[in-house]
Motif scaffolding. Structure first.
Motif, mmCIF file in Angstrom:
data_model
loop_
_atom_site.group_PDB
_atom_site.id
_atom_site.type_symbol
_atom_site.label_atom_id
_atom_site.label_comp_id
_atom_site.label_asym_id
_atom_site.label_seq_id
_atom_site.Cartn_x
_atom_site.Cartn_y
_atom_site.Cartn_z
ATOM 1 N N ASN A 114 0.561 -0.937 -0.126
ATOM 2 C CA ASN A 114 0.097 -0.342 0.199
ATOM 3 C C ASN A 114 0.774 1.028 -0.211
ATOM 4 N N VAL A 115 0.745 2.001 -0.576
ATOM 5 C CA VAL A 115 0.775 3.163 -0.843
ATOM 6 C C VAL A 115 -0.140 4.238 -1.435
ATOM 7 N N ILE A 116 -0.102 4.640 0.235
ATOM 8 C CA ILE A 116 -0.909 6.366 0.381
ATOM 9 C C ILE A 116 -0.591 7.468 0.194
ATOM 10 N N VAL A 117 -1.481 8.434 -0.632
ATOM 11 C CA VAL A 117 -0.928 9.862 -1.413
ATOM 12 C C VAL A 117 -1.923 10.870 -0.599
ATOM 13 N N ILE A 118 -1.592 11.224 0.442
ATOM 14 C CA ILE A 118 -1.863 12.732 0.556
ATOM 15 C C ILE A 118 -1.479 13.672 -0.003
ATOM 16 N N TYR A 119 -2.745 14.355 -0.819
ATOM 17 C CA TYR A 119 -2.499 15.165 -1.637
ATOM 18 C C TYR A 119 -2.869 16.934 -1.060
ATOM 19 N N GLU A 120 -2.219 18.183 -1.036
ATOM 20 C CA GLU A 120 -3.331 18.829 -0.748
ATOM 21 C C GLU A 120 -2.989 20.100 -1.880
ATOM 22 N N SER A 121 -4.533 20.883 -2.071
ATOM 23 C CA SER A 121 -4.119 22.200 -3.047
ATOM 24 C C SER A 121 -5.219 23.497 -1.822
ATOM 25 N N THR A 122 -4.082 24.593 -2.475
ATOM 26 C CA THR A 122 -5.067 25.917 -1.934
ATOM 27 C C THR A 122 -4.848 26.541 -2.755
ATOM 28 N N PRO A 123 -5.778 27.999 -3.033
ATOM 29 C CA PRO A 123 -6.048 28.975 -3.357
ATOM 30 C C PRO A 123 -5.074 29.490 -3.387
ATOM 31 N N VAL A 124 -4.382 30.376 -4.658
ATOM 32 C CA VAL A 124 -3.327 30.623 -4.941
ATOM 33 C C VAL A 124 -3.871 32.953 -3.448
ATOM 34 N N GLN A 125 -2.686 32.688 -2.666
ATOM 35 C CA GLN A 125 -3.207 34.048 -1.891
ATOM 36 C C GLN A 125 -2.153 35.455 -2.572
ATOM 37 N N TYR A 126 -2.558 36.465 -2.264
ATOM 38 C CA TYR A 126 -2.078 37.682 -2.955
ATOM 39 C C TYR A 126 -1.382 38.333 -1.617
ATOM 40 N N ASP A 127 0.093 39.215 -1.817
ATOM 41 C CA ASP A 127 -0.046 39.967 -0.876
ATOM 42 C C ASP A 127 -0.076 41.422 -1.410
ATOM 43 N N GLU A 128 0.482 42.093 0.001
ATOM 44 C CA GLU A 128 -0.009 44.288 -0.390
ATOM 45 C C GLU A 128 0.074 44.514 -2.076
ATOM 46 N N ASN A 129 1.171 43.728 -2.423
ATOM 47 C CA ASN A 129 2.143 43.921 -3.467
ATOM 48 C C ASN A 129 2.238 42.797 -4.881
ATOM 49 N N GLY A 130 0.871 42.775 -4.893
ATOM 50 C CA GLY A 130 0.153 41.225 -5.853
ATOM 51 C C GLY A 130 1.724 40.384 -5.849
ATOM 52 N N ASN A 131 2.296 40.165 -5.023
ATOM 53 C CA ASN A 131 3.382 38.908 -5.029
ATOM 54 C C ASN A 131 1.955 37.741 -4.709
ATOM 55 N N PRO A 132 1.928 36.422 -5.058
ATOM 56 C CA PRO A 132 1.386 35.226 -4.662
ATOM 57 C C PRO A 132 2.373 34.325 -3.550
ATOM 58 N N TYR A 133 1.246 33.872 -3.111
ATOM 59 C CA TYR A 133 1.862 32.837 -1.749
ATOM 60 C C TYR A 133 1.754 31.905 -1.037
ATOM 61 N N MET A 134 1.602 30.766 -1.568
ATOM 62 C CA MET A 134 0.940 29.095 -0.464
ATOM 63 C C MET A 134 0.296 29.221 1.345
#
Length: 180
Positions: A138-158
């Motif tokens: 058994n190989v169990i895969v956990i994966y996650e996704s998160t919406p792209v967030q943007y800081d006050e300068n418009g730079n994307p972050y997780m």
């Protein structure tokens, strides 16, 4: 004689009530055990969805993660688990998959996954497969996704505290291996 009959009826009522009240104790005790198995699940739709596609061949699980059409841009990460008897290695021909320096063990896809896009394949290989190909694993895969967030300068972050729903589709190729 009448009092003996009343006493006998009272004892019977007391015994029946006691049996009814203690009938659920076995079930309650079983609830607090340290081992349980679960199967299945209930999908929860929150709007945006990513899907993981898994295939297995030659002791390797091949992962592709797709951000569905109409969904917001996301970041994704994945991690696999298996029994202590086996060790895993992660492989990708993409420069976007990388292991984070943290202790969580996730591999991050460091490119924004736009709606309708699929992340490049991540392969998770059992590096010490059993000698007998009939052994299962058994190989169990956990994966996650998160919406792209943007800081006050418009730079994307997780931000991994924000999560989207997921669905899984599996398949197997005709190679050596076992259960997925």
């Amino acid at each position: 004689m009448k009092t003996n009959k009343k006493l006998a009826n009272a004892i019977r009522i007391f015994l029946v009530a006691g049996m009814i009240l203690t009938a659920g104790i076995t079930s309650a005790s079983a609830y607090f055990t340290t081992y349980t198995e679960a199967e299945g699940g209930y999908p929860i739709a929150l709007g945006d969805t990513t899907t993981i596609y898994e295939t297995v061949s030659e002791w390797t699980k091949h992962l592709r993660i797709t951000n569905q059409e109409g969904s917001e841009p996301v970041y994704v990460r994945a991690r696999a688990y298996c029994g202590r008897m086996y060790s895993l290695s992660y492989e990708s021909e993409s420069e976007y998959w990388s292991k984070a320096p943290d202790e969580e063990g996730f591999y991050y896809y460091n490119k924004i996954l736009e709606a309708g896009e699929t992340a490049e394949e991540l392969r998770i290989r059992i590096t010490n497969p059993p000698q007998d190909a009939s052994d299962s694993f058994n190989v169990i895969v956990i994966y996650e996704s998160t919406p792209v967030q943007y800081d006050e300068n418009g730079n994307p972050y997780m931000d991994w505290n924000l999560k989207l729903d997921s669905t899984v589709e599996t398949g197997t190729d005709s190679g050596a291996g076992g259960d997925s």
